[in-house]
Motif scaffolding. Structure first.
Motif, PDB file in Angstrom:
ATOM      1  N   ALA A 120      -8.670  -3.445  14.242  1.00 39.30           N
ATOM      2  CA  ALA A 120      -8.717  -2.542  13.091  1.00 39.30           C
ATOM      3  C   ALA A 120      -8.497  -3.327  11.800  1.00 39.30           C
ATOM      4  CB  ALA A 120      -7.659  -1.460  13.241  1.00 39.30           C
ATOM      5  N   ALA A 121      -9.258  -2.986  10.774  1.00 39.90           N
ATOM      6  CA  ALA A 121      -9.177  -3.713   9.510  1.00 39.90           C
ATOM      7  C   ALA A 121      -7.822  -3.505   8.845  1.00 39.90           C
ATOM      8  CB  ALA A 121     -10.293  -3.254   8.571  1.00 39.90           C
ATOM      9  N   GLU A 122      -7.254  -4.603   8.337  1.00 41.25           N
ATOM     10  CA  GLU A 122      -6.032  -4.555   7.541  1.00 41.25           C
ATOM     11  C   GLU A 122      -6.341  -5.236   6.210  1.00 41.25           C
ATOM     12  OE1 GLU A 122      -3.033  -6.462   9.886  1.00 41.25           O
ATOM     13  OE2 GLU A 122      -2.722  -4.713  11.191  1.00 41.25           O
ATOM     14  N   VAL A 123      -6.606  -4.429   5.197  1.00 46.75           N
ATOM     15  CA  VAL A 123      -7.011  -4.961   3.899  1.00 46.75           C
ATOM     16  C   VAL A 123      -5.769  -5.270   3.073  1.00 46.75           C
ATOM     17  CG1 VAL A 123      -8.273  -4.478   1.776  1.00 46.75           C
ATOM     18  CG2 VAL A 123      -9.161  -3.680   3.979  1.00 46.75           C
ATOM     19  N   ARG A 124      -5.688  -6.495   2.592  1.00 46.72           N
ATOM     20  CA  ARG A 124      -4.524  -6.931   1.819  1.00 46.72           C
ATOM     21  C   ARG A 124      -4.639  -6.446   0.377  1.00 46.72           C
ATOM     22  NH1 ARG A 124      -0.410  -9.307   5.038  1.00 46.72           N
ATOM     23  NH2 ARG A 124      -1.465  -9.962   6.945  1.00 46.72           N
ATOM     24  N   VAL A 125      -3.795  -5.516   0.010  1.00 47.43           N
ATOM     25  CA  VAL A 125      -3.757  -4.966  -1.340  1.00 47.43           C
ATOM     26  C   VAL A 125      -2.304  -4.686  -1.697  1.00 47.43           C
ATOM     27  CG1 VAL A 125      -4.431  -3.063  -2.848  1.00 47.43           C
ATOM     28  CG2 VAL A 125      -6.026  -3.876  -1.117  1.00 47.43           C
ATOM     29  N   GLU A 126      -1.903  -5.047  -2.897  1.00 48.00           N
ATOM     30  CA  GLU A 126      -0.548  -4.723  -3.348  1.00 48.00           C
ATOM     31  C   GLU A 126      -0.546  -3.267  -3.828  1.00 48.00           C
ATOM     32  OE1 GLU A 126       1.993  -6.644  -2.830  1.00 48.00           O
ATOM     33  OE2 GLU A 126       0.628  -8.116  -1.953  1.00 48.00           O
ATOM     34  N   PHE A 127      -0.400  -2.364  -2.877  1.00 50.13           N
ATOM     35  CA  PHE A 127      -0.570  -0.936  -3.171  1.00 50.13           C
ATOM     36  C   PHE A 127       0.743  -0.177  -3.322  1.00 50.13           C
ATOM     37  CE2 PHE A 127       0.096  -1.056   1.352  1.00 50.13           C
ATOM     38  CZ  PHE A 127       0.856   0.071   1.606  1.00 50.13           C
ATOM     39  N   SER A 128       1.866  -0.755  -2.906  1.00 50.50           N
ATOM     40  CA  SER A 128       3.103   0.013  -2.750  1.00 50.50           C
ATOM     41  C   SER A 128       3.566   0.670  -4.048  1.00 50.50           C
ATOM     42  CB  SER A 128       4.213  -0.882  -2.193  1.00 50.50           C
ATOM     43  OG  SER A 128       3.898  -1.258  -0.865  1.00 50.50           O
ATOM     44  N   GLU A 129       3.597  -0.090  -5.139  1.00 51.82           N
ATOM     45  CA  GLU A 129       4.040   0.499  -6.404  1.00 51.82           C
ATOM     46  C   GLU A 129       3.074   1.582  -6.864  1.00 51.82           C
ATOM     47  OE1 GLU A 129       4.888  -2.233  -9.496  1.00 51.82           O
ATOM     48  OE2 GLU A 129       6.367  -3.381  -8.333  1.00 51.82           O
ATOM     49  N   GLY A 130       1.789   1.316  -6.712  1.00 49.88           N
ATOM     50  CA  GLY A 130       0.804   2.322  -7.074  1.00 49.88           C
ATOM     51  C   GLY A 130       0.917   3.574  -6.219  1.00 49.88           C
ATOM     52  N   GLN A 131       1.242   3.394  -4.932  1.00 52.17           N
ATOM     53  CA  GLN A 131       1.394   4.552  -4.051  1.00 52.17           C
ATOM     54  C   GLN A 131       2.609   5.390  -4.444  1.00 52.17           C
ATOM     55  OE1 GLN A 131      -0.658   5.712  -1.972  1.00 52.17           O
ATOM     56  NE2 GLN A 131       0.517   7.215  -0.813  1.00 52.17           N
ATOM     57  N   MET A 132       3.673   4.739  -4.867  1.00 49.79           N
ATOM     58  CA  MET A 132       4.845   5.496  -5.316  1.00 49.79           C
ATOM     59  C   MET A 132       4.516   6.317  -6.563  1.00 49.79           C
ATOM     60  SD  MET A 132       8.182   3.073  -4.602  1.00 49.79           S
ATOM     61  CE  MET A 132       7.550   1.573  -5.329  1.00 49.79           C
ATOM     62  N   ARG A 133       3.757   5.723  -7.477  1.00 51.09           N
ATOM     63  CA  ARG A 133       3.342   6.477  -8.667  1.00 51.09           C
ATOM     64  C   ARG A 133       2.409   7.617  -8.285  1.00 51.09           C
ATOM     65  NH1 ARG A 133       2.974   1.157 -10.785  1.00 51.09           N
ATOM     66  NH2 ARG A 133       0.713   1.166 -10.481  1.00 51.09           N
ATOM     67  N   TRP A 134       1.561   7.373  -7.285  1.00 50.88           N
ATOM     68  CA  TRP A 134       0.631   8.408  -6.818  1.00 50.88           C
ATOM     69  C   TRP A 134       1.390   9.601  -6.237  1.00 50.88           C
ATOM     70  CZ3 TRP A 134      -3.887  10.351  -7.346  1.00 50.88           C
ATOM     71  CH2 TRP A 134      -4.505  11.104  -6.341  1.00 50.88           C
ATOM     72  N   ILE A 135       2.386   9.334  -5.412  1.00 46.35           N
ATOM     73  CA  ILE A 135       3.185  10.412  -4.825  1.00 46.35           C
ATOM     74  C   ILE A 135       3.948  11.163  -5.909  1.00 46.35           C
ATOM     75  CG2 ILE A 135       5.114  10.937  -3.288  1.00 46.35           C
ATOM     76  CD1 ILE A 135       2.512  10.309  -1.831  1.00 46.35           C
ATOM     77  N   GLU A 136       4.466  10.435  -6.889  1.00 44.03           N
ATOM     78  CA  GLU A 136       5.164  11.090  -7.998  1.00 44.03           C
ATOM     79  C   GLU A 136       4.214  12.022  -8.748  1.00 44.03           C
ATOM     80  OE1 GLU A 136       7.687   9.887 -12.050  1.00 44.03           O
ATOM     81  OE2 GLU A 136       6.659   8.350 -10.873  1.00 44.03           O
ATOM     82  N   PHE A 137       2.991  11.566  -8.973  1.00 41.32           N
ATOM     83  CA  PHE A 137       1.979  12.388  -9.632  1.00 41.32           C
ATOM     84  C   PHE A 137       1.691  13.654  -8.824  1.00 41.32           C
ATOM     85  CE2 PHE A 137      -2.637  13.276  -9.362  1.00 41.32           C
ATOM     86  CZ  PHE A 137      -2.859  13.777 -10.632  1.00 41.32           C
ATOM     87  N   LEU A 138       1.525  13.499  -7.503  1.00 39.00           N
ATOM     88  CA  LEU A 138       1.216  14.654  -6.651  1.00 39.00           C
ATOM     89  C   LEU A 138       2.370  15.654  -6.610  1.00 39.00           C
ATOM     90  CD1 LEU A 138      -0.549  12.901  -3.625  1.00 39.00           C
ATOM     91  CD2 LEU A 138      -1.627  14.167  -5.495  1.00 39.00           C
ATOM     92  N   ARG A 139       3.593  15.174  -6.557  1.00 38.36           N
ATOM     93  CA  ARG A 139       4.741  16.080  -6.500  1.00 38.36           C
ATOM     94  C   ARG A 139       4.820  16.968  -7.740  1.00 38.36           C
ATOM     95  NH1 ARG A 139       9.064  11.695  -4.140  1.00 38.36           N
ATOM     96  NH2 ARG A 139       8.743  12.140  -1.914  1.00 38.36           N
ATOM     97  N   LYS A 140       4.425  16.437  -8.882  1.00 35.68           N
ATOM     98  CA  LYS A 140       4.447  17.239 -10.105  1.00 35.68           C
ATOM     99  C   LYS A 140       3.417  18.367 -10.054  1.00 35.68           C
ATOM    100  CE  LYS A 140       6.096  13.482 -13.073  1.00 35.68           C
ATOM    101  NZ  LYS A 140       5.747  12.574 -14.197  1.00 35.68           N
TER     102      LYS A 140
END
Length: 455
Positions: A292-312
C-alpha cells in the motif's frame, strides 16, 4: 465563509488546473470533476494507503462522494467512471482467458504445501519465494513474519483475483451491488451507484453503510439533482447522505469566473494525466510487487488546523468533522498522483495551501446547500401551516388555545407566530380574545411570497 487569505489560494488552483476549461466553461463543475478525480485515485489504492509524516504519523485516504446535478454527473461519468468500468471489464476478460488456458493447474497457489507439522515453520518456507517481502526480513523470527502477514494484505495471486476480482463495482440496485461486493478485491471496493428516483436513497443506505464501514469507498451519482428533495424529507433516508461529501451543480459559494486569474504555470492535459494515473493505480492495486502506498507529506499540523476548522462548522452541519475528516488528506494524495503521472511544466508546483482551500470550499458548499434546503423546507412547512390555520378559522372565530387543539402537537408559541404573520398580511383580525378570518376577494392571491409547494 472562506477566510480572507484563502481566495488567492483557490484562484491560484483554478488557474493551475484550468478549472473552467475542465468544467466545459463551468468552474463549479470543473472543480467538482477535479475533486472526484483525486478521490477516485485514492479509492483505487490498496488497503492501508495513507499519508505519512517524518515522525511516522499516518492518515488514511479515501472519501465517499455524492455527485448531484446533470453537468457534474455527466462529466464525472464520462471522464472517470467510464474508464473505471472499462478497466474492470478488461480485468474480468483477462482472468477468464487465463483461466481457460490454465484450467486444472495450480497456478493460483501462493503458499507451499505444508511440509512441517508446525504452521509457523511452514509459513516461513512460503515466504522465501514471496517477491513482495524484503529478503532481509526473512532472518526475523516466525512471530515477526506472521505479524507482517496479518498487517498487510497477502500478495494477489491469479486465484485470488479470479475469486475476488471486483475493484470497481457498478450498479443501480442493492441486490445487484451486494452480489458484486461478495467478490470485492482485498475487501476495499470502489462502488458507483446511480440515483434514479427518491426511493433509491433509502434503498441504497444499507449498501453504502456496508461499503464505507468495511473501508471501501462509494461515489453516488444523482443526475436529476434529487439530493435536495430527499434532504427536505429528513431522516432516515438522509442519514447516510449526511456522512458523505457532496459535489453539486450551481453557483453558490464560488465566483462564477476566473477573471481574477492566478499565478504560476498551468498544468497541461489533465484528462490524459488522469488516465495515466489511473493506469498506475490499477497496476499497483492488482500487482504483487507493491505494498500500500505511503506518501511522505508533512501533514500533521495542517490536519490539526483542518479538524479545528471542521469543529467550528459542527453547529451548522452536525457530524461534519467525522464526514470530512480525511477529505484534505485524500485531495493531497489524489492531486499529487494526478500531477506526478507525467512530467510537469516548468514552474508548476502544487501548493498544500491550495489543496486546503479546495477542501474548505467543498465543505462550505455542502453547508450552503444544506442551509438552502432547510430554509426552503421551513418556508414550505410554514406556508402550509398558514393555509391550515386559515381553513380552520373559516368555520368561525377561535381563541388561540382552541385553535392549537385542532392541530397535532402544534406549539402555542408557533401558533401565535403564524397568527401574527397572517395579521400582518391582512388575512386575520384579533379582537375580544378571538381570531377572525378577514374575507378577501376570491381572485386575490394568498400571499405575495412564494407559492405553496406540494413536497
Amino acid at each position: 465563509m472562506i477566510t480572507i487569505e484563502e481566495p488567492c489560494h483557490l484562484h491560484d488552483l483554478y488557474h493551475a488546473f484550468g478549472i473552467s476549461s475542465l468544467g466545459e466553461g463551468d468552474p463549479i463543475a470543473g472543480a467538482n470533476l477535479l475533486v472526484a478525480m483525486a478521490s477516485a485515485l485514492a479509492a483505487l489504492q490498496k488497503p492501508g494507503c495513507c499519508l505519512m509524516d517524518s515522525l511516522g504519523s499516518t492518515i488514511g485516504v479515501g472519501t465517499s462522494l455524492i455527485v448531484t446535478g446533470p453537468l457534474s454527473v455527466a462529466l464525472v461519468d464520462e471522464k472517470i467512471l467510464s474508464g473505471m468500468a472499462l478497466r474492470q471489464d478488461n480485468l474480468a476478460h483477462l482472468l477468464r482467458r487465463e483461466h481457460s488456458k490454465n484450467r486444472g493447474t495450480m497456478d493460483g497457489c501462493c503458499l507451499h504445501p505444508v511440509t512441517s507439522p508446525d504452521f509457523g515453520e511452514s509459513l516461513r518456507e512460503s515466504f522465501v519465494e514471496n517477491p513482495s517481502l524484503p529478503s532481509i526480513l526473512l532472518d526475523q523470527n516466525t512471530e515477526r513474519l506472521m505479524g507482517l502477514l496479518l498487517r498487510d494484505p497477502s500478495p494477489s495471486t491469479l486465484l485470488d483475483l479470479r475469486e475476488r476480482p471486483a475493484v470497481f463495482v457498478r450498479g443501480s440496485k442493492p441486490a445487484q451491488l451486494a452480489k458484486q461486493l461478495n467478490q470485492s478485491h482485498l475487501g476495499r471496493p470502489f462502488v458507483n451507484a446511480r440515483i434514479d428516483e427518491l426511493g433509491d436513497f433509502a434503498r441504497l443506505g444499507g449498501i453504502v453503510a456496508a461499503v464505507t464501514g468495511g473501508r471501501g469507498t462509494t461515489i453516488i451519482t444523482d443526475p436529476d439533482g434529487l439530493l435536495s428533495d430527499v434532504l427536505r424529507t429528513g431522516p432516515p433516508a438522509t442519514n447516510w447522505a449526511s456522512r458523505t461529501i457532496w459535489l453539486g451543480d450551481g453557483q453558490a459559494g464560488i465566483e462564477s469566473s476566473e477573471n481574477r486569474g492566478g499565478s504560476g504555470s498551468v498544468l497541461d492535459a489533465i484528462q490524459s494525466r488522469f488516465n495515466i494515473a489511473m493506469d498506475i493505480a490499477w497496476g499497483s492495486r492488482i500487482g504483487n510487487l507493491s505494498h500500500a502506498a505511503e506518501v511522505r507529506v508533512e501533514f500533521s499540523e495542517g490536519q490539526m488546523r483542518w479538524i479545528e476548522f471542521l469543529r467550528k462548522l459542527e453547529p451548522s452541519f452536525s457530524g461534519i468533522t467525522g464526514t470530512a475528516r480525511n477529505l484534505h488528506a485524500t485531495l493531497l494524495f489524489g492531486l499529487q498522483a494526478l500531477v506526478g503521472a507525467v512530467n510537469v511544466p516548468s514552474g508548476f508546483k502544487l501548493q498544500v495551501e491550495q489543496v486546503g482551500a479546495l477542501a474548505k470550499w467543498v465543505v462550505e458548499r455542502m453547508i450552503l446547500v444544506q442551509g438552502e434546503v432547510k430554509r426552503l423546507a421551513e418556508s414550505v412547512r410554514r406556508q402550509r401551516l398558514e393555509v391550515s390555520v386559515i381553513l380552520k378559522l373559516g368555520d368561525g372565530p377561535l381563541c388561540a388555545r382552541d385553535l392549537v387543539r385542532k392541530f397535532h402537537a402544534l406549539p402555542t408559541e408557533e401558533c401565535f407566530g403564524v397568527l401574527h404573520d397572517l395579521q400582518a398580511a391582512g388575512r386575520v383580525h384579533h379582537s375580544g380574545g378571538r381570531w377572525r378570518l378577514i374575507k378577501v376577494p376570491e381572485h386575490a392571491p394568498y400571499d405575495s411570497r412564494q407559492p405553496v409547494y406540494d413536497v
